[in-house]
Design a protein around this motif. Structure first.
Motif, PDB file in Angstrom:
ATOM      1  N   UNK B  13       1.171  -1.395  -0.043  1.00 56.69           N
ATOM      2  CA  UNK B  13      -0.442   0.178  -0.157  1.00 56.69           C
ATOM      3  C   UNK B  13       1.007   0.879  -0.035  1.00 56.69           C
ATOM      4  N   UNK B  14       0.438   2.628  -0.515  1.00 54.23           N
ATOM      5  CA  UNK B  14       1.248   3.208  -0.656  1.00 54.23           C
ATOM      6  C   UNK B  14       1.344   4.297   0.766  1.00 54.23           C
ATOM      7  N   UNK B  15       1.815   4.552   1.474  1.00 51.75           N
ATOM      8  CA  UNK B  15       1.852   5.974   2.162  1.00 51.75           C
ATOM      9  C   UNK B  15       1.080   6.763   2.538  1.00 51.75           C
ATOM     10  N   UNK B  16      -0.098   6.900   2.999  1.00 57.99           N
ATOM     11  CA  UNK B  16      -1.258   7.744   3.313  1.00 57.99           C
ATOM     12  C   UNK B  16      -1.972   7.134   2.824  1.00 57.99           C
ATOM     13  N   UNK B  17      -2.645   5.526   2.021  1.00 57.72           N
ATOM     14  CA  UNK B  17      -3.670   5.554   2.138  1.00 57.72           C
ATOM     15  C   UNK B  17      -3.983   4.616   2.729  1.00 57.72           C
ATOM     16  N   UNK B  18      -5.015   3.328   2.386  1.00 63.00           N
ATOM     17  CA  UNK B  18      -5.714   2.500   3.531  1.00 63.00           C
ATOM     18  C   UNK B  18      -5.508   1.308   3.300  1.00 63.00           C
ATOM     19  N   UNK B  19      -4.994   0.463   4.348  1.00 61.58           N
ATOM     20  CA  UNK B  19      -4.853  -1.023   4.374  1.00 61.58           C
ATOM     21  C   UNK B  19      -5.863  -1.556   5.064  1.00 61.58           C
ATOM     22  N   UNK B  20      -6.476  -2.285   3.954  1.00 64.31           N
ATOM     23  CA  UNK B  20      -7.218  -3.513   4.277  1.00 64.31           C
ATOM     24  C   UNK B  20      -6.820  -4.669   4.383  1.00 64.31           C
ATOM     25  N   UNK B  21      -6.950  -5.348   5.883  1.00 61.21           N
ATOM     26  CA  UNK B  21      -6.222  -7.004   5.825  1.00 61.21           C
ATOM     27  C   UNK B  21      -7.596  -7.522   6.252  1.00 61.21           C
ATOM     28  N   UNK B  22      -7.510  -8.634   5.627  1.00 58.93           N
ATOM     29  CA  UNK B  22      -8.902  -9.664   6.191  1.00 58.93           C
ATOM     30  C   UNK B  22      -8.875 -10.463   6.623  1.00 58.93           C
ATOM     31  N   UNK B  48      -5.168  -4.689  18.821  1.00 59.41           N
ATOM     32  CA  UNK B  48      -7.258  -4.171  18.413  1.00 59.41           C
ATOM     33  C   UNK B  48      -8.030  -5.512  18.640  1.00 59.41           C
ATOM     34  N   UNK B  49      -8.909  -4.880  19.404  1.00 57.89           N
ATOM     35  CA  UNK B  49     -10.131  -6.252  19.408  1.00 57.89           C
ATOM     36  C   UNK B  49     -10.839  -5.881  19.224  1.00 57.89           C
ATOM     37  N   UNK B  50     -12.086  -7.065  19.187  1.00 53.42           N
ATOM     38  CA  UNK B  50     -13.708  -7.159  19.079  1.00 53.42           C
ATOM     39  C   UNK B  50     -13.975  -7.974  19.383  1.00 53.42           C
ATOM     40  N   UNK B  59      -9.010   2.079  17.294  1.00 50.97           N
ATOM     41  CA  UNK B  59      -9.090   3.270  18.031  1.00 50.97           C
ATOM     42  C   UNK B  59      -7.509   3.052  17.341  1.00 50.97           C
ATOM     43  N   UNK B  60      -7.474   4.735  17.140  1.00 53.23           N
ATOM     44  CA  UNK B  60      -6.793   5.949  16.366  1.00 53.23           C
ATOM     45  C   UNK B  60      -7.049   5.683  14.583  1.00 53.23           C
ATOM     46  N   UNK B  61      -6.118   5.211  14.370  1.00 54.85           N
ATOM     47  CA  UNK B  61      -5.636   4.436  13.166  1.00 54.85           C
ATOM     48  C   UNK B  61      -6.354   3.020  12.548  1.00 54.85           C
ATOM     49  N   UNK B  62      -6.624   2.572  13.869  1.00 55.71           N
ATOM     50  CA  UNK B  62      -6.714   1.265  13.495  1.00 55.71           C
ATOM     51  C   UNK B  62      -8.265   1.228  13.480  1.00 55.71           C
ATOM     52  N   UNK B  63      -9.275   0.007  12.494  1.00 56.28           N
ATOM     53  CA  UNK B  63     -10.617  -0.365  13.071  1.00 56.28           C
ATOM     54  C   UNK B  63     -10.802  -1.603  12.506  1.00 56.28           C
ATOM     55  N   UNK B  64     -11.393  -1.783  13.276  1.00 52.67           N
ATOM     56  CA  UNK B  64     -11.416  -3.787  13.076  1.00 52.67           C
ATOM     57  C   UNK B  64     -13.400  -3.406  12.839  1.00 52.67           C
ATOM     58  N   UNK B  72     -16.392 -13.425   9.136  1.00 54.60           N
ATOM     59  CA  UNK B  72     -15.201 -12.611   8.769  1.00 54.60           C
ATOM     60  C   UNK B  72     -15.208 -11.304   9.193  1.00 54.60           C
ATOM     61  N   UNK B  73     -13.946 -10.557   9.569  1.00 55.73           N
ATOM     62  CA  UNK B  73     -13.825  -9.670  10.138  1.00 55.73           C
ATOM     63  C   UNK B  73     -12.346  -8.975   9.298  1.00 55.73           C
ATOM     64  N   UNK B  74     -11.870  -7.459   9.540  1.00 52.28           N
ATOM     65  CA  UNK B  74     -11.049  -6.774   8.538  1.00 52.28           C
ATOM     66  C   UNK B  74     -10.645  -5.487   9.240  1.00 52.28           C
ATOM     67  N   UNK B  75      -9.642  -5.791   9.496  1.00 49.83           N
ATOM     68  CA  UNK B  75      -8.661  -4.534   9.649  1.00 49.83           C
ATOM     69  C   UNK B  75      -8.275  -3.551   9.087  1.00 49.83           C
ATOM     70  N   UNK B  76      -8.701  -2.193   8.582  1.00 52.92           N
ATOM     71  CA  UNK B  76      -8.513  -0.387   8.094  1.00 52.92           C
ATOM     72  C   UNK B  76      -7.765  -0.014   9.049  1.00 52.92           C
ATOM     73  N   UNK B  77      -6.328   0.382   8.137  1.00 54.60           N
ATOM     74  CA  UNK B  77      -6.110   0.521   9.248  1.00 54.60           C
ATOM     75  C   UNK B  77      -5.544   2.463   7.635  1.00 54.60           C
ATOM     76  N   UNK B  78      -6.203   3.858   8.436  1.00 53.38           N
ATOM     77  CA  UNK B  78      -5.850   4.897   7.753  1.00 53.38           C
ATOM     78  C   UNK B  78      -5.795   5.747   8.610  1.00 53.38           C
ATOM     79  N   UNK B  79      -4.456   7.158   8.925  1.00 56.04           N
ATOM     80  CA  UNK B  79      -3.621   6.758   6.750  1.00 56.04           C
ATOM     81  C   UNK B  79      -2.580   5.395   7.485  1.00 56.04           C
TER      82      UNK B  79
END
Lengths: 112, 113
Positions: B13-22, B48-50, B59-64, B72-79
């Motif tokens: 992923x490019x810096x500043x973009x969103x990372x999505x891990x599944x 992070x947990x859910x 939690x900050x830049x991290x969303x699950x 299914x779950x996913x982790x989003x890192x932005x930016x």
């Protein structure tokens, strides 16, 4: 969060020998978990260690091969016995803490 | 039988973009999910947990995000930042105190400056 000191960080051992890995926690915890991460693979639970009772081993792991001690609420050891090259892995201890689990820094074991 | 699966072994992923891990799971008894980050020569670090009673946790830049019906779950890192480059493990357990945790195979994230 809990802090775990794990020793040694790495070792190279001869086949047929044994290595004991130590984990010291800075807080009292009831359960400690021991994991193995083989090269390129996920973390696999070896056993759960409660203070004052025998460890509970997962399928595929036996006490003779991986004896565990849990003498008090802050300390545990895992021994890898009669090692073979297939035992080359990263071994990690873990404790439950807060919303998750805290891990030691791991022991990278190479058996030659 | 891999009960927790991460089908993408790597992601760039490019810096500043969103990372999505599944992550997908098969065991219906799992009701608590965690994400860990791991650098080489270090132990996994909790991110992070859910719980299954929620479908989102931030939690900050991290969303699950959790979709129980799809398991299914996913982790989003932005930016995304270069320091986020690491291996990310999805993990699951059953509730009721501290239980054994089942880990996925991991996704290696590379954030390109």
């Amino acid at each position: 969060s809990a802090v775990i000191s794990q020793k040694p960080s790495r070792d190279i051992c001869q086949r047929g020998t044994s290595l004991t890995i130590q984990c010291q926690v800075d807080s009292q915890v009831t359960m400690m978990f021991w994991y193995r991460q083989q090269p390129g693979q996920s973390l696999t639970l070896i056993a759960t260690a409660n203070q004052g009772s025998e460890a509970t081993y997962e399928s595929g792991f036996v006490i003779d091969k991986f004896p565990i001690s849990r003498p008090n609420l802050t300390f545990s050891t895992l021994t890898v016995s009669n090692m073979s090259p297939e035992d080359s892995s990263i071994y990690l201890c873990s404790v439950g803490w807060g919303n998750g689990y805290t891990f030691g820094s791991g022991t990278r074991l190479t058996v030659v | 039988d891999q009960q927790v699966k991460q089908n993408s072994p790597s992601l760039s992923v490019q810096e500043g973009r969103i990372s999505i891990l599944n992550c997908d799971y098969t065991n219906s008894m799992f009701d608590y999910f965690l994400w860990y980050k791991k650098y080489p020569a270090e132990g996994p670090t909790f991110l992070i947990s859910i719980s299954s009673i929620k479908d989102k946790n931030e939690d900050g830049r991290f969303t699950v995000f959790l979709n129980k019906s799809a398991k299914h779950l996913s982790l989003h890192i932005v930016p995304s930042q270069p320091g986020d480059s690491a291996v990310y493990f999805c993990a699951a357990s059953a509730s009721g105190g501290y239980q054994k945790v089942t880990f996925g195979t991991g996704t290696k994230l590379q954030v390109i400056p």
